[in-house]
Design a protein around this motif. Structure first.
Motif, PDB file in Angstrom:
ATOM      1  N   ARG A  10     -13.355 -45.003  23.504  1.00  0.00           N
ATOM      2  CA  ARG A  10     -13.181 -46.438  23.279  1.00  0.00           C
ATOM      3  C   ARG A  10     -12.831 -46.699  21.810  1.00  0.00           C
ATOM      4  NH1 ARG A  10     -18.256 -46.976  26.122  1.00  0.00           N
ATOM      5  NH2 ARG A  10     -19.049 -45.629  24.500  1.00  0.00           N
ATOM      6  N   GLN A  11     -12.071 -47.759  21.596  1.00  0.00           N
ATOM      7  CA  GLN A  11     -11.750 -48.169  20.218  1.00  0.00           C
ATOM      8  C   GLN A  11     -12.110 -49.635  20.056  1.00  0.00           C
ATOM      9  OE1 GLN A  11      -8.614 -47.293  22.075  1.00  0.00           O
ATOM     10  NE2 GLN A  11      -9.307 -45.177  21.947  1.00  0.00           N
ATOM     11  N   VAL A  12     -12.848 -49.927  18.995  1.00  0.00           N
ATOM     12  CA  VAL A  12     -13.103 -51.320  18.626  1.00  0.00           C
ATOM     13  C   VAL A  12     -12.247 -51.594  17.387  1.00  0.00           C
ATOM     14  CG1 VAL A  12     -14.818 -53.031  17.923  1.00  0.00           C
ATOM     15  CG2 VAL A  12     -15.476 -51.174  19.494  1.00  0.00           C
ATOM     16  N   ALA A  13     -11.361 -52.582  17.501  1.00  0.00           N
ATOM     17  CA  ALA A  13     -10.450 -52.901  16.395  1.00  0.00           C
ATOM     18  C   ALA A  13     -11.009 -54.054  15.579  1.00  0.00           C
ATOM     19  CB  ALA A  13      -9.084 -53.291  16.966  1.00  0.00           C
ATOM     20  N   ILE A  14     -11.047 -53.856  14.247  1.00  0.00           N
ATOM     21  CA  ILE A  14     -11.490 -54.925  13.335  1.00  0.00           C
ATOM     22  C   ILE A  14     -10.352 -55.163  12.346  1.00  0.00           C
ATOM     23  CG2 ILE A  14     -13.252 -55.671  11.670  1.00  0.00           C
ATOM     24  CD1 ILE A  14     -14.620 -54.995  14.227  1.00  0.00           C
ATOM     25  N   ASP A  15      -9.597 -56.223  12.547  1.00  0.00           N
ATOM     26  CA  ASP A  15      -8.495 -56.532  11.640  1.00  0.00           C
ATOM     27  C   ASP A  15      -8.834 -57.762  10.805  1.00  0.00           C
ATOM     28  OD1 ASP A  15      -6.370 -54.587  12.270  1.00  0.00           O
ATOM     29  OD2 ASP A  15      -6.498 -55.450  14.283  1.00  0.00           O
ATOM     30  N   GLY A  16      -8.086 -57.930   9.728  1.00  0.00           N
ATOM     31  CA  GLY A  16      -8.293 -59.118   8.909  1.00  0.00           C
ATOM     32  C   GLY A  16      -7.690 -58.932   7.536  1.00  0.00           C
ATOM     33  N   PRO A  17      -7.595 -60.009   6.760  1.00  0.00           N
ATOM     34  CA  PRO A  17      -6.999 -59.929   5.421  1.00  0.00           C
ATOM     35  C   PRO A  17      -7.939 -59.297   4.397  1.00  0.00           C
ATOM     36  CG  PRO A  17      -7.747 -62.162   5.851  1.00  0.00           C
ATOM     37  CD  PRO A  17      -8.004 -61.372   7.110  1.00  0.00           C
ATOM     38  N   ALA A  18      -7.446 -59.124   3.180  1.00  0.00           N
ATOM     39  CA  ALA A  18      -8.218 -58.475   2.119  1.00  0.00           C
ATOM     40  C   ALA A  18      -9.519 -59.241   1.842  1.00  0.00           C
ATOM     41  CB  ALA A  18      -7.378 -58.412   0.844  1.00  0.00           C
ATOM     42  N   ALA A  19     -10.573 -58.470   1.621  1.00  0.00           N
ATOM     43  CA  ALA A  19     -11.886 -59.011   1.246  1.00  0.00           C
ATOM     44  C   ALA A  19     -12.462 -59.987   2.276  1.00  0.00           C
ATOM     45  CB  ALA A  19     -11.825 -59.670  -0.141  1.00  0.00           C
ATOM     46  N   SER A  20     -12.104 -59.804   3.522  1.00  0.00           N
ATOM     47  CA  SER A  20     -12.651 -60.677   4.576  1.00  0.00           C
ATOM     48  C   SER A  20     -13.994 -60.157   5.087  1.00  0.00           C
ATOM     49  CB  SER A  20     -11.667 -60.771   5.753  1.00  0.00           C
ATOM     50  OG  SER A  20     -11.331 -59.483   6.214  1.00  0.00           O
ATOM     51  N   GLY A  21     -14.374 -58.963   4.626  1.00  0.00           N
ATOM     52  CA  GLY A  21     -15.648 -58.393   5.067  1.00  0.00           C
ATOM     53  C   GLY A  21     -15.470 -57.286   6.088  1.00  0.00           C
ATOM     54  N   LYS A  22     -14.226 -56.878   6.326  1.00  0.00           N
ATOM     55  CA  LYS A  22     -13.943 -55.859   7.353  1.00  0.00           C
ATOM     56  C   LYS A  22     -14.735 -54.567   7.164  1.00  0.00           C
ATOM     57  CE  LYS A  22      -9.651 -55.134   6.555  1.00  0.00           C
ATOM     58  NZ  LYS A  22      -9.474 -55.930   5.349  1.00  0.00           N
ATOM     59  N   SER A  23     -14.679 -54.023   5.945  1.00  0.00           N
ATOM     60  CA  SER A  23     -15.256 -52.687   5.748  1.00  0.00           C
ATOM     61  C   SER A  23     -16.754 -52.669   5.995  1.00  0.00           C
ATOM     62  CB  SER A  23     -15.002 -52.184   4.324  1.00  0.00           C
ATOM     63  OG  SER A  23     -13.636 -52.084   4.103  1.00  0.00           O
ATOM     64  N   SER A  24     -17.461 -53.624   5.392  1.00  0.00           N
ATOM     65  CA  SER A  24     -18.922 -53.633   5.565  1.00  0.00           C
ATOM     66  C   SER A  24     -19.279 -53.844   7.026  1.00  0.00           C
ATOM     67  CB  SER A  24     -19.553 -54.755   4.742  1.00  0.00           C
ATOM     68  OG  SER A  24     -18.960 -54.834   3.500  1.00  0.00           O
ATOM     69  N   VAL A  25     -18.554 -54.757   7.663  1.00  0.00           N
ATOM     70  CA  VAL A  25     -18.843 -55.062   9.065  1.00  0.00           C
ATOM     71  C   VAL A  25     -18.521 -53.857   9.952  1.00  0.00           C
ATOM     72  CG1 VAL A  25     -17.986 -56.426  11.022  1.00  0.00           C
ATOM     73  CG2 VAL A  25     -18.627 -57.563   8.891  1.00  0.00           C
ATOM     74  N   ALA A  26     -17.349 -53.247   9.734  1.00  0.00           N
ATOM     75  CA  ALA A  26     -16.925 -52.140  10.593  1.00  0.00           C
ATOM     76  C   ALA A  26     -17.856 -50.940  10.427  1.00  0.00           C
ATOM     77  CB  ALA A  26     -15.480 -51.753  10.272  1.00  0.00           C
ATOM     78  N   ARG A  27     -18.273 -50.670   9.191  1.00  0.00           N
ATOM     79  CA  ARG A  27     -19.157 -49.521   8.960  1.00  0.00           C
ATOM     80  C   ARG A  27     -20.507 -49.734   9.656  1.00  0.00           C
ATOM     81  NH1 ARG A  27     -18.618 -48.778   3.676  1.00  0.00           N
ATOM     82  NH2 ARG A  27     -17.559 -46.775   3.723  1.00  0.00           N
ATOM     83  N   GLU A  28     -21.072 -50.938   9.492  1.00  0.00           N
ATOM     84  CA  GLU A  28     -22.382 -51.228  10.094  1.00  0.00           C
ATOM     85  C   GLU A  28     -22.277 -51.278  11.625  1.00  0.00           C
ATOM     86  OE1 GLU A  28     -25.282 -51.092   9.212  1.00  0.00           O
ATOM     87  OE2 GLU A  28     -26.430 -52.302  10.630  1.00  0.00           O
ATOM     88  N   LEU A  29     -21.176 -51.828  12.113  1.00  0.00           N
ATOM     89  CA  LEU A  29     -20.975 -51.882  13.560  1.00  0.00           C
ATOM     90  C   LEU A  29     -20.917 -50.462  14.135  1.00  0.00           C
ATOM     91  CD1 LEU A  29     -20.280 -53.569  16.116  1.00  0.00           C
ATOM     92  CD2 LEU A  29     -17.867 -53.310  15.485  1.00  0.00           C
TER      93      LEU A  29
END
Ligand code: CDP
Length: 220
Positions: A10-29
């Protein structure tokens, strides 16, 4: 007897613009789901760093093609996260250098570069469940996955977040380049679930995503 090994991932995709919080959210998720965390932006950044090291300009597509033909780009895993080596060098400490921030959106525009990164992401997906963050993950790279999220925040909040990280990063320029490029621009995939993170904590965003994934029937 039923095999414990699944023949699909399975793949969960987290897209968004710069500094939207993607990295912290994706890592914790990824941590909460027990999936592998893949930062596609880091692969674009590593390629950009490599080219800059070689003195190759982001606009010089011929030299870029030539350099990438012979570069050994290895994507591996460390502590359940993606890691990139180029010609056996780990550029992790340089991925957020000012000059990489300044050039990465121009390098990422090139179809050859996008093709290389897309292939690497699909290699990860062959053997692991993934949370992948980026710009075109739900719209292009893993278009088939039903699990798509687009995280955003107001421009003021995003500028504040990046400044708090102590980086010189012209996110407005980078966003403009990412939204307007002809190949794989940053778009909200039609079937993506949009989350405004401006007033939410990382945990708050992750909780929302997990609730949605459960509602969608993701077995976790
Ligand atoms: O962390 P931040 O949101 O600032 O950026 P990043 O995710 O590290 O991505 C850096 C740059 O790589 C973006 O501005 C895009 O130009 C490019 N990128 C892309 O084109 N496609 C992706 N899937 C991920 C990143």
């Amino acid at each position: 007897m039923r095999s414990l090994q699944r023949d699909f991932h399975r793949q969960v995709a987290i897209d968004g613009p710069a500094a939207s919080g993607k990295s912290s959210v994706a890592r914790e998720l990824a941590r909460r789901l027990g999936f592998i965390y893949v930062n596609s932006g880091a692969i674009y950044r590593a390629i950009t760093w490599y080219l800059l090291q070689k003195g190759i300009h982001a606009e010089d597509s011929d030299r870029i093609a030539h350099a990438l033909e012979s570069a050994a780009i290895t994507c591996c895993l460390q502590d359940s996260e993606s890691r990139i080596l180029i010609d056996n060098v780990d550029p992790a400490d340089h991925l957020r250098d000012d000059r990489v921030n300044e050039s990465v959106a121009r390098v990422s525009r090139l179809p050859l570069v996008r093709q290389i990164v897309g292939q690497k992401l699909h290699e990860y997906a062959r053997s692991h469940d993934l949370v992948v963050e980026g710009r075109d993950i739900g719209s292009v790279v893993f278009r088939e996955t039903p699990y798509k999220f687009y995280v955003d925040a107001s421009p003021e909040v995003r500028l504040r977040r990046r400044a708090a990280q102590g980086e010189r990063d012209e996110i407005t320029l980078r966003d403009h380049a990412d939204f307007s490029r002809p190949v794989s621009p940053l778009v909200i995939a039609e079937d993506a679930h949009v989350i405004d993170t401006s007033r939410l904590t990382i945990e708050g965003v992750v909780n929302k995503i997990i609730a949605r994934l459960k509602q969608m029937g993701l077995q976790i």
